[in-house]
Design a protein around this motif. Structure first.
Motif, PDB file in Angstrom:
ATOM      1  N   SER A 183       1.038  24.801 -37.529  1.00 44.48           N
ATOM      2  CA  SER A 183       0.338  25.913 -36.912  1.00 44.48           C
ATOM      3  C   SER A 183       0.039  27.032 -37.870  1.00 44.48           C
ATOM      4  O   SER A 183       0.867  27.497 -38.603  1.00 44.48           O
ATOM      5  N   GLU A 243       3.648  28.951 -38.264  1.00 48.91           N
ATOM      6  CA  GLU A 243       4.237  27.944 -39.107  1.00 48.91           C
ATOM      7  C   GLU A 243       5.404  28.477 -39.898  1.00 48.91           C
ATOM      8  O   GLU A 243       5.514  29.660 -40.136  1.00 48.91           O
ATOM      9  N   TRP A 253      -2.139  21.143 -38.160  1.00 46.57           N
ATOM     10  CA  TRP A 253      -2.388  22.393 -37.450  1.00 46.57           C
ATOM     11  C   TRP A 253      -3.394  22.211 -36.323  1.00 46.57           C
ATOM     12  O   TRP A 253      -3.462  23.020 -35.406  1.00 46.57           O
ATOM     13  N   TYR A 293       1.112  23.966 -32.311  1.00 46.38           N
ATOM     14  CA  TYR A 293       1.869  24.954 -33.075  1.00 46.38           C
ATOM     15  C   TYR A 293       3.336  24.949 -32.640  1.00 46.38           C
ATOM     16  O   TYR A 293       3.716  24.362 -31.629  1.00 46.38           O
TER      17      TYR A 293
END
Length: 613
Positions: free
Chosen positions: A5, A9, A230, A234
């Motif tokens: 994400s 992330e 991605w 997420y």
């Protein structure tokens, strides 16, 4: 190893660098040897393809698929086509997407079988990689357990396809092998990514472990990026993976990708820069400082014209400019917070003009020190919840002397989205900000038809008594005139609300006005009565509700819809077709004075009201 994400992330180490070089992974280019080796393992069979030095990609020889007679070499160059050139509308992939989403559950067959199924409706390489992206992002669950524990599972393409769970390497490996099974050039790119938990304080360096893997794919005679990890979803604040398909990571532009993804083939720094696919590459220091746009920012194509660094040093005032040509931003806002998390909304504003989608956030910190600046926006006129699009950390080393606060306001200054629907003429010169030096301003706003308008004036230092009496709205043919007086210096917010078809008043214009020198003395405007607006009267003089007693006062009015004016039983005829200019003596102190308009039948229509003092 992997991360997930773009805005949630993790940049924490979740594995080691050597895991990227296992036989299950397509290895990066070896630029040291004229006969470098590339190893690809598919179903426990390994073939070695030899390539000359500095070869960026080859079409791999895969068991069960035809091998090209001549090795095909594709050097990395910046693509000439943007994402929007390749995909004007994602609906063109509707048939491809539907076919990918209903693919059978492949537990036993090879990746080749899956590739053959996914490309059966495809007539181009672009459609094939679209099918691969859709299947992977909708079927492979991100492996948060491996990500946070550091205990890795197999990430080869076949295992990922069967188990449908992996970290970023597995996503990249599966996409690369699907491409290779279809004679499409694909490259696995290791590097640094600003993922879950990343903050501007996080600094990557070449001595640290890379933390992400993604792809580049050769399509339509150019290299483009592909970010399946991605694109799938997420990691939320509870460290759980959330499925959230993201269209933005299908062939994202290099200019967008570089904000969050930095390729690094250890130890080849210079060769790695080629895989930024930019006309002018950036170094890791610049990447660390770069902003990290959110998914909404990427989806809406927002460009940050003034500040691409997430950490900003400023003196006195900071102006952040951003715009988009992709969508219409219906509302934007800026939040300013100190290091303790206190909101300082009196020191931050957003300005917007009526004919573009460009905005300016102006921040004036009240003290020297560190601040968080967050930008929010929405594309829905009915959505009151705005989405975060970007965040900066600001270090202020000098403040504005005699800093006047702004009015507390969480929207932007300028005409609202859809303001033309209220009857305001296209081409009207409506500015978000005005500065006055003589204590008043007269705004003339062209309109296409008769409008019903109310006004509200808000002072930044708090409410003043009878503030709305310092605004006067007059209707004249094809325009409306807004007269405003300012009893004190400082910032004011002027809000004009128009009556819509349902009979409700809706905000159409918000203006920020800085009064440098107030009007002295500053008396309220005359009371404007209903008939003055209906008859489209324009009072030119006097523009004060308070008139001196026992004095000769000159009255100037324009109006096309009455034949005479009466004051204190005295009639005054017009000059020409619509102009009155006459003088009368005011009565004693404290008496009320009303100006009337007369029609052909001499009906008296009250227009304006004054009082003597």
């Amino acid at each position: 190893m992997g991360c997930n994400s773009s805005h949630q992330e993790s940049s924490a180490n979740s594995g080691n660098r050597s895991s990227l070089l296992t036989p299950a992974t397509v290895t990066s280019t070896d630029t040291h040897s004229a006969k470098s080796e590339r190893r690809v393992q598919f179903n426990k069979e390994v073939q070695i393809v030899r390539s000359p030095a500095n070869v960026s990609s080859v079409r791999f020889s895969i068991p069960g698929t035809p091998s090209p007679e001549v090795e095909d070499v594709r050097r990395p160059y910046p693509p000439q086509k943007k994402r929007r050139d390749l995909i004007p509308d994602s609906s063109v992939f509707k048939k491809i997407d539907e076919n990918a989403l209903k693919a059978p559950n492949y537990k036993e067959p090879t990746v080749l079988k899956l590739a053959q199924y996914l490309r059966r409706e495809c007539s181009s390489d672009l459609e094939k990689i679209r099918a691969f992206y859709i299947w992977i992002t909708n079927n492979v669950h991100y492996d948060t357990e491996s990500h946070f524990s550091g205990r890795s599972r197999p990430v080869d393409a076949l295992t990922v396809m069967k188990c449908k769970v992996s970290v970023c390497e597995g996503y990249a490996n599966l996409f690369a092998e699907l491409c290779n099974c279809s004679n499409i050039h694909a490259k696995i790119i290791p590097g640094f990514a600003k993922g879950f938990g990343h903050t501007p304080a996080k600094r990557f360096n070449y001595r640290g472990s890379i933390n992400h893997t993604w792809n580049a794919v050769y399509v339509d005679d150019e290299w483009h990026f592909m970010e399946c990890t991605w694109g799938a979803g997420y990691i939320d604040k509870n460290r759980r993976f959330v499925w959230r398909y993201n269209e933005n990571y299908f062939l994202p532009d290099p200019e967008t990708m570089i904000f969050t993804h930095f390729p690094y083939f250890d130890p080849e720094v210079d060769e790695s820069k080629l895989w930024q696919l930019l006309p002018k590459s950036i170094d890791l220091k610049t990447f660390n400082l770069n902003i990290k746009p959110t998914n909404k920012s990427l989806e809406w194509g927002i460009e940050y014209e003034s500040h691409k660094s997430a950490v900003i040093d400023c003196a006195k005032e900071l102006v952040v400019k951003f715009k988009t040509d992709l969508v219409k931003l219906c509302d934007t806002s800026v939040y300013l917070m100190d290091i303790d998390g206190n909101m300082l909304q009196h020191h931050a504003i957003v300005l917007n003009g009526p004919y573009d989608n460009a905005f300016k956030a102006i921040i004036r910190p009240p003290k020297v020190g560190g601040y968080s600046v967050k930008l929010f926006a929405t594309t829905s006129p009915d959505n009151k919840v705005l989405s975060l699009i970007n965040e900066y950390f600001v270090r202020c080393r000098e403040i504005v002397r005699r800093l006047d606060p702004y009015p507390e306001y969480y929207g932007y200054y300028g005409p609202v989205h859809g303001y033309l629907d209220f009857g305001i003429s296209r081409g009207a010169d409506i500015r978000p900000f005005y500065e006055v030096h003589d204590g008043f301003i007269d705004l003339i706003i062209p309109v296409d038809y008769d409008v019903d308008v109310t006004a509200r004036l808000t002072y930044s230092h708090g409410e003043l008594p009878n503030m709305d009496d310092f605004v006067m709205i007059q209707a004249i043919p094809k325009s409306m005139v807004v007269n405003v007086k300012f009893p004190k210096s400082g910032y004011y917010k002027l809000t004009l609300s128009f009556k819509n078809e349902k009979g409700n008043y809706r905000e159409a214009i918000n203006c920020l006005i800085n009064c440098v020198n107030p009007s002295k003395p500053c008396y309220p405007y005359p009371k404007t009565l209903r008939h003055a607006r209906e008859l489209k009267c324009h009072l030119i003089q006097p523009l004060s509700q308070i008139l001196p007693c026992n004095k000769n006062i000159t009255i100037k009015i324009t109006c096309e819809n009455m034949i005479a004016v009466m004051v204190r039983k005295h009639k005054f005829k017009r000059i020409g077709k619509k102009y009155w200019d006459f003088t009368f003596e005011t009565p004693n102190m404290g008496e009320r004075i009303v100006i009337y308009g007369l029609d052909e039948e001499e009906h008296r229509m009250p227009l304006y009201e004054f009082i003597t003092a």
